[in-house]
Design a protein around this motif. Structure first.
Motif, mmCIF file in Angstrom:
data_model
loop_
_atom_site.group_PDB
_atom_site.id
_atom_site.type_symbol
_atom_site.label_atom_id
_atom_site.label_comp_id
_atom_site.label_asym_id
_atom_site.label_seq_id
_atom_site.Cartn_x
_atom_site.Cartn_y
_atom_site.Cartn_z
ATOM 1 N N ILE A 155 0.855 -1.185 0.000
ATOM 2 C CA ILE A 155 0.000 0.000 0.000
ATOM 3 C C ILE A 155 0.889 1.233 0.000
ATOM 4 O O ILE A 155 1.821 1.334 0.812
ATOM 5 C CB ILE A 155 -0.941 0.042 1.223
ATOM 6 C CG1 ILE A 155 -1.777 -1.245 1.321
ATOM 7 C CG2 ILE A 155 -1.852 1.262 1.164
ATOM 8 C CD1 ILE A 155 -2.647 -1.324 2.571
ATOM 9 N N LYS A 171 1.690 5.338 0.427
ATOM 10 C CA LYS A 171 1.220 6.448 1.265
ATOM 11 C C LYS A 171 0.229 7.287 0.470
ATOM 12 O O LYS A 171 0.431 7.554 -0.706
ATOM 13 C CB LYS A 171 2.397 7.311 1.705
ATOM 14 C CG LYS A 171 3.319 6.630 2.712
ATOM 15 C CD LYS A 171 4.437 7.556 3.140
ATOM 16 C CE LYS A 171 5.364 6.881 4.153
ATOM 17 N NZ LYS A 171 6.469 7.776 4.575
ATOM 18 N N ILE A 216 -2.443 3.883 7.061
ATOM 19 C CA ILE A 216 -1.950 2.506 7.069
ATOM 20 C C ILE A 216 -1.571 2.146 8.503
ATOM 21 O O ILE A 216 -0.755 2.825 9.126
ATOM 22 C CB ILE A 216 -0.740 2.343 6.136
ATOM 23 C CG1 ILE A 216 -1.085 2.812 4.716
ATOM 24 C CG2 ILE A 216 -0.269 0.895 6.114
ATOM 25 C CD1 ILE A 216 0.106 2.869 3.786
ATOM 26 N N GLY A 246 2.297 -3.171 8.704
ATOM 27 C CA GLY A 246 2.411 -4.159 7.641
ATOM 28 C C GLY A 246 3.747 -4.859 7.614
ATOM 29 O O GLY A 246 4.552 -4.757 8.545
ATOM 30 N N THR A 300 5.625 -0.635 1.058
ATOM 31 C CA THR A 300 5.074 0.393 0.179
ATOM 32 C C THR A 300 4.766 -0.194 -1.201
ATOM 33 O O THR A 300 5.573 -0.934 -1.766
ATOM 34 C CB THR A 300 6.056 1.562 0.032
ATOM 35 O OG1 THR A 300 6.237 2.170 1.305
ATOM 36 C CG2 THR A 300 5.521 2.606 -0.949
ATOM 37 N N THR A 329 -2.821 -0.657 -3.450
ATOM 38 C CA THR A 329 -3.329 0.623 -2.953
ATOM 39 C C THR A 329 -4.786 0.808 -3.343
ATOM 40 O O THR A 329 -5.608 1.282 -2.549
ATOM 41 C CB THR A 329 -2.481 1.774 -3.515
ATOM 42 O OG1 THR A 329 -1.108 1.576 -3.131
ATOM 43 C CG2 THR A 329 -2.946 3.122 -2.995
ATOM 44 N N ALA A 349 -6.870 -1.463 -1.152
ATOM 45 C CA ALA A 349 -6.929 -0.947 0.218
ATOM 46 C C ALA A 349 -7.891 0.221 0.335
ATOM 47 O O ALA A 349 -8.616 0.356 1.336
ATOM 48 C CB ALA A 349 -5.531 -0.515 0.673
ATOM 49 N N ALA A 386 -0.828 -3.342 5.377
ATOM 50 C CA ALA A 386 -0.218 -3.619 4.070
ATOM 51 C C ALA A 386 0.656 -4.860 4.185
ATOM 52 O O ALA A 386 1.675 -4.842 4.886
ATOM 53 C CB ALA A 386 0.621 -2.422 3.626
#
Length: 483
Positions: free
Chosen positions: A127, A129, A135, A138, A149, A156, A159, A182
């Motif tokens: 996921i 930012k 978040i 993860g 990330t 993303t 999510a 994540a």
């Protein structure tokens, strides 16, 4: 859906569809998963000159690399149940959100259900930012980075469907206050080994997630994958998976992929805004429920928004809906919550459970007076409506696109002084954002100036939303073409 290399690959179609590919000739080493009958015994790995890559806490298996000539030796070991290819997983997205309205999410929010305190693991490409998402934490299970990330975009987007915040920007997820984790098991190209996915689910069990979302699939059965999702369900964790994007036009063939085919997993089909099965959505007897999966607007890389379609998008609607159900029914088991999910749908297609829609399209629950969380305010909030219009549907580059947002209350009375936002997107790219307030006629008007230098031909999507104190946020979408 693309094919991959079977040194152990699996391909994901939007929803994610995993599909094995053909082994390369002259392979000196292979990645495999050794699944033991009882306890893990590492001695045999050393004897065949293998290397251990991953160990798991919740399944009696290890991921290793071994010379290809040693695989038969491993299979003959009396302690080994089976040896599986370490398949590679690939995601391919097809190409807002009307799904929030269709699943009646706003009624759930108004009753106090927002997914607060519920932990949802997004096992995917990670996921990124984003200003529209918090978040909770993860992990990365891929080899090339320790960061969770997202460097692909798919995770993303998934999510955001679950938990984009209910704020003044962008979109809102079906469970905006859920704790979204994540769990990165796929790389920047959407590929990841089966062992990475098993490790991701293993991590989710160990870290006591409430719900696991798997927006991917494969046509290849894996005993180890089945064992780990079964273990999650036995630990009172709800596991949701995309059914697959390889449906046939007439929907007469069972095309559901793994892990959605497993009994412990909730298989999700995709519907369009007319409550019809999308042409790509898999069909079969194990479809449990359906959810919006076509043209879904959600979060994307670089703080952007994008529309995507697939059962990959339908699955997180169900995961988010389960977060609302669990918040409302905190003492129920996973099996009991699953039954409530089935009972709370709107039946589509043939009466009762069918192979296209399962039990039907999900509907968000409404809290009773005994389950509704106390709030700091007793203020009554009213519903509002947002209308978005363009003066025509197609424009030549160089023309100005006229956009008008009108805000109403639930009785059709105009709302002056409402905050308005218009977002124009070209494919996955936000090209313009307008903000303002509605005038005495309840309208906010803008002109988007196109130019030969900066504008591209094609289809553009427009999202409008309005908010006003004392009223719930409402939104509307529109399209126009540049030619």
């Amino acid at each position: 859906m693309k094919k991959q290399i079977f040194s152990g690959l699996v391909s994901f179609v939007l929803l994610f569809s995993i599909i094995p590919t053909i082994a390369e000739a002259q392979i000196q080493e292979e990645r495999v998963i050794v699944y033991y009958k009882d306890k893990v015994e590492k001695t045999i790995i050393g004897k065949v000159k293998g290397k251990i890559k991953k160990e798991y806490k919740n399944v009696s298996a290890i991921a290793v690399t071994v010379p290809s000539t040693s695989i038969e030796t491993l299979k003959k070991d009396p302690n080994v149940k089976l040896v599986e290819k370490d398949v590679l997983i690939k995601v391919n997205t097809q190409t807002a959100d009307w799904g929030i309205t269709r699943t009646a999410a706003q009624k759930a929010w108004n009753s106090g259900l927002t997914g607060k305190g519920i932990k949802v693991a997004i096992v995917d490409t990670g996921i990124a930012k984003h200003d529209d998402l918090m978040i909770a934490g993860g992990v990365s299970t891929v080899d090339y980075t320790s960061s969770y990330t997202d460097d692909n975009g798919h995770g993303t987007h998934v999510a955001g469907i679950v938990g984009a915040e209910n704020n003044s920007i962008g979109i809102v997820g079906i469970a905006p206050d859920a704790d979204v984790f994540a769990v990165k098991s796929l790389d920047q190209n959407g590929y990841g080994y089966l062992s990475d996915t098993i490790e991701a689910i293993d991590w989710s069990i160990t870290n006591k997630m409430d719900i696991i979302n798997l927006s991917f699939g494969t046509t290849t059965h894996s005993a180890t994958l089945q064992q780990i999702v079964d273990k999650a369900y036995s630990q009172n964790i709800l596991v949701v998976a995309a059914a697959g994007n390889n449906g046939t036009a007439d929907g007469s063939i069972d095309t559901i992929e793994y892990p959605a085919r497993y009994e412990s997993v909730i298989a999700v089909a995709a519907t369009d805004s007319a409550d019809k099965r999308t042409s790509f959505s898999a069909t079969g007897s194990t479809i449990e429920v359906s959810a919006p999966g076509e043209g879904i607007l959600s979060l994307f890389l670089n703080n952007q928004y994008a529309r995507m379609s697939g059962t990959s998008m339908a699955a997180p609607y169900v995961a988010g809906n389960l977060a609302l159900l669990k918040q409302s029914n905190g003492t129920l088991s996973a099996k009991e919550l699953r039954l409530k999910l089935q009972q709370g749908v709107v039946d589509l297609g043939a009466v009762g459970k069918d192979t296209w829609y399962g039990y039907g399209i999900i509907q968000a629950p409404v809290a009773t007076s005994t389950t509704k969380e106390p709030t700091q305010s007793t203020e009554v909030r009213y519903n509002s409506k947002t209308a978005l219009a363009t003066n025509k549907s197609a424009y030549k580059i160089g023309e100005a696109v006229s956009l008008t947002v009108t805000s109403y209350d639930q009785n059709g009375k105009i709302l002056a002084g409402a905050n308005a936002q218009i977002v124009i997107l070209e494919k996955f790219r936000v090209v313009k954002v307008f903000k303002g307030t509605t005038n005495s006629y309840g309208q906010f008007k803008v002109a988007y100036n196109t130019s030969r230098r900066n504008s591209l031909k094609g289809l553009y999507h427009v999202q409008a939303k309005t908010t006003k104190e004392g009223y719930n946020m409402s939104e509307s979408v529109q399209r126009f073409k540049l030619r």
